[in-house]
Design a protein around this motif. Structure first.
Motif, short mmCIF file in Angstrom:
data_model
loop_
_atom_site.label_atom_id
_atom_site.label_comp_id
_atom_site.label_asym_id
_atom_site.label_seq_id
_atom_site.Cartn_x
_atom_site.Cartn_y
_atom_site.Cartn_z
N UNK A 191 0.74 -0.89 0.09
CA UNK A 191 0.00 -0.08 -0.13
C UNK A 191 0.66 1.53 -0.35
N UNK A 192 0.45 2.56 -0.82
CA UNK A 192 1.16 3.81 -0.40
C UNK A 192 1.21 3.63 0.93
N UNK A 193 2.20 4.52 1.38
CA UNK A 193 1.74 4.95 3.09
C UNK A 193 1.65 6.51 2.43
N UNK A 194 1.31 6.91 4.02
CA UNK A 194 1.21 8.57 4.15
C UNK A 194 2.91 9.31 3.49
N UNK B 15 -6.01 5.24 -0.54
CA UNK B 15 -5.53 3.97 -0.06
C UNK B 15 -6.25 3.87 0.95
N UNK B 48 1.45 2.38 6.59
CA UNK B 48 0.72 3.10 5.71
C UNK B 48 0.52 4.34 6.47
N UNK B 64 -0.72 14.86 9.50
CA UNK B 64 -1.99 15.63 9.34
C UNK B 64 -2.82 15.94 10.15
#
Lengths: 263, 386
Positions: A191-194, B15, B48, B64
């Protein structure tokens, strides 16, 4: 070493949709990264993580909307990206394998990668030919439907395992530079990470027009024409065997023989 | 006014959706049946960066705000996670917010990277005799040299069995009736300390995130684990609770959307009296009403999150977002059950679980009634009613 990963934003439809002439009404389409390309990106990123001095460049052909998809490739670890588009491509009914081959070949000429990774096929049009056609055009070695890859960077050889029909697999060595079309299951895409998503905002997506690539508008001309689009009828066929286990086994064997499964 | 998400926010949503969609509804059903913590999802969310999404990047987080947290929660809930999936983000955001706002530099350096890396910090505020009335807590923390000694009982400490720490509120002052909000302090209590006993509470909903009674019997906590000022813990907690309320506005909305998706699919397939039941306005209208209510509640939610991120007072909006989110989510799941009829009661159709789970949002983290009492008093200037 430079790895070029070709990615495509594919259209997907909901369960319910309407066909308008030879296209699906835009209202029913959603766009996402092609599943096979996700594995190709992961393979490229894994190479960059295990080898020194590897640059992973992602390339896509698509309108501005597709930047989000290629940005996802950057978020997953690609270093930079190229997006090929041109106003003259807007009106093309479809970009066939030859058109994509010519566009990507021009990018390969520009980038001079050692390895090109492409998904085996695209989820939407499913030609399954672009990678191999590209290799032929640029004169690279190639291997299709690769489900395992060992790279010898020093020796310039990719040892691959590729799927053939009927569950048979082939082990072969391919000299670099090469194009490999990547099969699902070769790895487990991350998964893409933040953190990756944030970093991707600062990575370059270089827009390239036909002019930039030294191509003219006729690159999009195609001998293919979509003449019809329809939903195939679904049908099912069930055979019930009756009798003792011996009898039903015999009946099943007969069906399998007739169907060409057994000898 | 701009309602567009940025590309970065859309990638974040995508995501969260991908992670959530990686676990089907049967996964959550089995976790619920077994009262088993969803470690796999927790690990994915941690890797993630969602668990540490509000923690500054210099402490290992994603940096964020609440807008992004809410966006993630909505996606996680709608795409399979339901109430339990999205609620995984609640404890880390409360725990980290208290430390970010009131912790020392040393505490930030010590605890925030841990939270971002997936160490579970449970929240221990509620007591058997002090539920919504947080200032009524009785747990004591007596100073003994460079330590505090905690005694008392907390209940509804969710995740205590998987937690390495419990963020605990205890009385360090006299608890004078005139100043009942003072004399309360906030501690980070390691769960491996002697004297801590956890007893599971069997409950109606959200069973994969088990809740516990936690008994503190002479539990010793070093003074460096006191967060903020001694005696001001109640006020430290107040600010962090807005983050909890905002996420608990998102959770029922996302779960309601999930139930609505299930109901719409069912209505489109199910035939009765030789026609699809989805052709009937009697089936369509309740579902359409819910869609409108969920969308409306989502607007309130984002306004509260935006105010929070701007550093503005958002108490009314956070409460309102929780109130209307819980109502819209509950009604959506209720209508989904009605749409599925008898099948709505069968585990395998999942709306029964969502029905049990989303009911919680009308009680916790603050009840519908207390939200209304707050708005009546603070927004409408009516007399305090409690």
């Amino acid at each position: 070493m430079k790895v070029l990963v070709t990615v495509k934003e594919v259209a997907a439809v909901e369960d319910e949709f309407e066909i308008d002439g030879t296209a699906i009404d835009e209202a029913y389409l959603e766009y996402d990264l092609n599943e096979w390309d996700d594995y190709a990106i992961e393979e490229g990123v894994q190479i960059s993580e295990s080898e020194d001095d590897v640059e992973v460049v992602s390339v896509t052909i698509g309108p501005e909307r597709s930047e989000e998809t290629i940005r996802m490739a950057l978020a997953k670890g690609a270093d930079r990206a190229v997006r090929v588009w041109d106003d003259s491509l807007e009106d093309a009914e479809m970009l066939d394998v030859e058109a994509k081959t010519n566009l990507l070949a021009a990018v390969v000429e520009e980038e001079e990668p050692d390895l090109v990774l492409s998904g085996v096929q695209a989820d939407d049009d499913g030609f399954g030919a672009t990678g191999v056609s590209l290799a032929d055009e640029v004169g690279f070695e190639w291997a299709a439907v690769v489900n395992d890859l060992e790279l010898d960077v020093e020796g310039g050889v990719a040892s691959v395992r590729r799927e053939l029909e009927g569950g048979v697999e082939e082990l072969t060595d391919v000299d670099l530079p090469a194009v490999l079309t990547i099969q699902t299951g070769i790895n487990e895409p991350r998964y893409a990470s933040l953190r990756g998503i944030r970093q991707a905002q600062r990575k370059e997506i270089k827009p390239m027009t036909l002019d930039d690539l030294g191509l003219s508008a006729d690159v999009a001309e195609s001998d293919l024409e979509i003449v019809d689009m329809y939903e195939p009828e679904t049908e099912s066929d069930a055979t019930l065997f009756e009798g003792s286990p011996d009898e039903t086994a015999g009946q099943l064997a007969e069906v399998l023989r007739d169907g060409g499964v057994g000898q | 006014m701009d309602f567009e998400f940025t590309e970065e926010q859309r990638l974040l949503q995508r995501t969260a959706r991908d992670i959530s969609a990686g676990y089907d509804l049967d996964y959550w059903r089995e976790k619920d049946d077994e009262s088993e913590f969803p470690h796999e999802v927790w690990d994915d969310l941690t890797d993630a960066g969602f668990v540490g999404m509000k923690i500054p990047t210099e402490y290992g987080g994603s940096g964020y705000g609440m807008i992004e947290l809410v966006a993630a929660s909505l996606e996680i809930a709608r795409h399979g996670g339901g109430v339990s999936g999205a609620n995984l983000l609640t404890s880390p955001v409360i725990g980290s917010t208290a430390i970010i706002e009131y912790g020392t530099d040393a505490q930030k350096e010590r605890f925030l990277p841990m939270i971002a890396a997936g160490t579970f910090f449970a929240i221990g505020l509620t007591e058997p005799d002090a539920g919504l009335d947080t200032a009524g807590i009785k747990m004591t923390a007596d100073r003994d040299g460079d330590e505090y000694v905690l005694n008392g009982t907390k209940i509804w400490t969710t995740g205590a069995h998987v937690a390495d720490y419990i963020v605990t509120l205890a009385r360090t002052g006299t608890g004078d009736a005139e100043k009942r909000h003072q004399g309360i302090s906030l501690f980070i209590v390691p769960t491996d300390q002697d004297g801590l006993e956890v007893n599971k509470i069997d409950k109606l909903s959200m069973r994969c995130l088990s809740s516990f009674e936690v008994v503190y019997d002479d539990v010793r906590v070093p003074e460096e684990n006191l967060i903020g000022d001694e005696g001001k813990g109640f006020f430290h907690v107040l600010g962090t609770l807005n983050t909890e309320r905002i996420n608990w506005g998102a959770i029922p909305i996302g779960a309601g959307e999930l139930a609505l998706d299930i109901a719409v699919d069912y209505a489109a397939e199910r035939e009765a009296f030789e026609r699809k039941i989805g052709q009937n306005q009697g089936v369509q209208f309740p579902l359409a009403t819910s869609k409108a209510e969920l969308e409306t509640a989502t607007l309130m939610l984002y306004k509260a999150a935006w105010l929070y991120d701007e550093g503005a007072d958002c108490a009314m909006e956070a409460n309102a977002a929780k109130l209307v989110g819980a109502r819209a989510g509950f009604d959506a799941v209720d209508r989904a059950v009605q749409t599925l009829g008898g099948m709505g009661f069968a585990d395998e159709y999942h709306v029964e679980r969502l029905y049990r789970d989303v009911r919680l949002a009308r009680v916790a983290p603050v009840s519908d009634e207390l939200v209304k009492a707050y708005i009546a008093e603070h927004e409408l200037d009516l007399p305090r009613s409690y």
